[in-house]
Design a protein around this motif. Structure first.
Motif, PDB file in Angstrom:
ATOM      1  N   GLY A  76      67.548  -1.067  50.682  1.00  0.00           N
ATOM      2  CA  GLY A  76      67.544  -0.262  49.968  1.00  0.00           C
ATOM      3  C   GLY A  76      67.117  -0.814  48.324  1.00  0.00           C
ATOM      4  N   PHE A  77      67.174  -2.024  48.069  1.00  0.00           N
ATOM      5  CA  PHE A  77      66.886  -2.666  46.900  1.00  0.00           C
ATOM      6  C   PHE A  77      66.050  -4.022  47.256  1.00  0.00           C
ATOM      7  N   GLY A  78      65.027  -3.672  46.470  1.00  0.00           N
ATOM      8  CA  GLY A  78      63.828  -4.892  46.839  1.00  0.00           C
ATOM      9  C   GLY A  78      62.782  -4.895  45.478  1.00  0.00           C
ATOM     10  N   TRP A  79      61.673  -5.584  45.768  1.00  0.00           N
ATOM     11  CA  TRP A  79      60.573  -5.905  44.837  1.00  0.00           C
ATOM     12  C   TRP A  79      59.473  -6.155  45.218  1.00  0.00           C
ATOM     13  N   ALA A  80      58.283  -5.952  44.578  1.00  0.00           N
ATOM     14  CA  ALA A  80      56.952  -6.574  44.834  1.00  0.00           C
ATOM     15  C   ALA A  80      56.701  -7.652  43.877  1.00  0.00           C
ATOM     16  N   LYS A  81      55.404  -8.255  44.072  1.00  0.00           N
ATOM     17  CA  LYS A  81      54.977  -9.265  43.365  1.00  0.00           C
ATOM     18  C   LYS A  81      54.806  -8.609  41.844  1.00  0.00           C
ATOM     19  N   PRO A  82      55.506  -9.398  40.727  1.00  0.00           N
ATOM     20  CA  PRO A  82      55.160  -8.611  39.519  1.00  0.00           C
ATOM     21  C   PRO A  82      53.909  -8.915  39.012  1.00  0.00           C
ATOM     22  N   VAL A  83      53.317  -7.776  38.672  1.00  0.00           N
ATOM     23  CA  VAL A  83      51.938  -8.049  38.074  1.00  0.00           C
ATOM     24  C   VAL A  83      51.919  -8.789  36.683  1.00  0.00           C
ATOM     25  N   PRO A  84      51.000  -9.752  36.579  1.00  0.00           N
ATOM     26  CA  PRO A  84      51.102 -10.613  35.327  1.00  0.00           C
ATOM     27  C   PRO A  84      50.629  -9.742  34.163  1.00  0.00           C
ATOM     28  N   VAL A  85      51.388 -10.116  33.031  1.00  0.00           N
ATOM     29  CA  VAL A  85      50.897  -9.446  31.994  1.00  0.00           C
ATOM     30  C   VAL A  85      51.240 -10.564  30.656  1.00  0.00           C
ATOM     31  N   ASP A  86      50.104 -10.577  29.859  1.00  0.00           N
ATOM     32  CA  ASP A  86      50.134 -11.496  28.834  1.00  0.00           C
ATOM     33  C   ASP A  86      50.156 -10.686  27.506  1.00  0.00           C
ATOM     34  N   PRO A  87      51.246 -10.567  26.852  1.00  0.00           N
ATOM     35  CA  PRO A  87      51.509  -9.739  25.649  1.00  0.00           C
ATOM     36  C   PRO A  87      50.607 -10.201  24.389  1.00  0.00           C
ATOM     37  N   ARG A  88      50.039 -11.384  24.520  1.00  0.00           N
ATOM     38  CA  ARG A  88      49.336 -12.123  23.459  1.00  0.00           C
ATOM     39  C   ARG A  88      48.120 -11.198  23.045  1.00  0.00           C
ATOM     40  N   TYR A  89      47.564 -10.417  24.243  1.00  0.00           N
ATOM     41  CA  TYR A  89      46.627  -9.441  24.073  1.00  0.00           C
ATOM     42  C   TYR A  89      46.783  -8.174  23.417  1.00  0.00           C
ATOM     43  N   PHE A  90      48.089  -7.901  23.203  1.00  0.00           N
ATOM     44  CA  PHE A  90      48.570  -6.628  22.718  1.00  0.00           C
ATOM     45  C   PHE A  90      48.623  -6.833  21.181  1.00  0.00           C
ATOM     46  N   LYS A  91      48.010  -5.822  20.543  1.00  0.00           N
ATOM     47  CA  LYS A  91      48.200  -5.526  19.137  1.00  0.00           C
ATOM     48  C   LYS A  91      49.753  -5.649  18.680  1.00  0.00           C
ATOM     49  N   ASN A  92      50.355  -4.849  19.488  1.00  0.00           N
ATOM     50  CA  ASN A  92      52.006  -4.779  19.221  1.00  0.00           C
ATOM     51  C   ASN A  92      52.268  -5.292  20.256  1.00  0.00           C
ATOM     52  N   PRO A  93      52.963  -6.671  20.572  1.00  0.00           N
ATOM     53  CA  PRO A  93      53.418  -7.046  21.925  1.00  0.00           C
ATOM     54  C   PRO A  93      54.565  -6.405  22.376  1.00  0.00           C
ATOM     55  N   LYS A  94      55.622  -6.164  21.622  1.00  0.00           N
ATOM     56  CA  LYS A  94      56.822  -5.506  22.025  1.00  0.00           C
ATOM     57  C   LYS A  94      56.252  -4.084  22.559  1.00  0.00           C
ATOM     58  N   ARG A  95      55.492  -3.302  21.614  1.00  0.00           N
ATOM     59  CA  ARG A  95      55.316  -1.823  22.197  1.00  0.00           C
ATOM     60  C   ARG A  95      54.372  -1.844  23.434  1.00  0.00           C
ATOM     61  N   GLY A  96      53.319  -2.952  23.584  1.00  0.00           N
ATOM     62  CA  GLY A  96      52.637  -3.019  24.565  1.00  0.00           C
ATOM     63  C   GLY A  96      53.396  -3.617  25.949  1.00  0.00           C
ATOM     64  N   MET A  97      54.205  -4.201  25.800  1.00  0.00           N
ATOM     65  CA  MET A  97      55.165  -4.498  26.944  1.00  0.00           C
ATOM     66  C   MET A  97      55.942  -3.514  27.495  1.00  0.00           C
ATOM     67  N   ALA A  98      56.389  -2.589  26.572  1.00  0.00           N
ATOM     68  CA  ALA A  98      57.275  -1.371  26.726  1.00  0.00           C
ATOM     69  C   ALA A  98      56.556  -0.293  27.442  1.00  0.00           C
TER      70      ALA A  98
END
Length: 218
Positions: A76-98
């Protein structure tokens, strides 16, 4: 040889095999929607990484981590391959990641609502047959699983989505400290899972969200 084959078939539990196939279908659907919506959220915020790597897809094979799938299927505990995200594309990296992180759990709650709406249609407009009853039960089971996946990922433990949401509320120094220990979060989740710590709390949360949705829809 014919007698051997007949004896072998007699030992197979086709009901259990069908249950396993339906459980696998539920898991793949919930994980695929979750990961694809991470990528769509990132793209809407300016990050094309997931699109370029062909992860904006509802094909579950693009998202499967076979070990994570086996773990989710068995404990009952597992995961998929995480989708790659590059926060450098976000205007506000912390908010974009959130926001990108939050899209995953929210998509699971939306999926659960959609499945329950379909089940209501079946309940109101179809006659009872074993097939419709099986579809109805599958929809509710998958909705519960999707709610569970959404709630689990909101835990503020790296690398779960909740840690990214929490990080957006923290000062930069605390945020980078949290992300630094992300590699140890998976080990902590393994330990918590096998020790069943918090299982009752998450179970009550799933029940509360599920019953609220059912009461709203029905």
């Amino acid at each position: 040889m014919l007698h051997y084959i007949q004896a072998l078939l007699g030992q197979l539990n086709f009901s259990s095999a069908l249950d396993a196939a339906l459980r696998a279908a539920s898991i793949l659907l919930c994980l695929t929607v979750h990961e694809t919506c991470h990528g769509l959220a990132a793209l809407s915020l300016g990050d094309p990484t997931a699109k370029e790597l062909h992860r904006l897809s509802f094909n579950p094979l693009r998202h499967i981590d076979w070990l994570g799938l086996a773990m989710m299927f068995t404990v009952g505990f597992g995961w998929a391959k995480p989708v790659p995200v590059d926060p450098r594309y976000f205007k506000n990296p912390k908010r974009g990641m959130a926001l990108t992180a939050l899209a995953g759990p929210l998509s699971n709650f939306a999926l659960a609502l959609a499945l329950l709406f379909i089940s209501r249609w079946i309940y109101l407009y179809t006659d009872y047959t074993p097939l419709w009853d099986g579809i109805f039960n599958f929809l509710h089971t998958t909705a519960i699983l999707s709610i569970g996946l959404g709630l689990f990922n909101l835990l503020p433990i790296p690398p779960l989505d909740g840690s990214k949401v929490l990080g957006a509320l923290l000062p930069d120094k605390a945020y980078f400290t949290l992300m630094h220990y992300e590699r140890y979060g998976m080990l902590l989740l393994f330990l918590l899972s096998f020790a069943n710590v918090g299982g009752g709390l998450i179970g009550r949360g799933i029940y509360a969200v599920y019953t609220t949705m059912v009461n709203l829809i029905y």
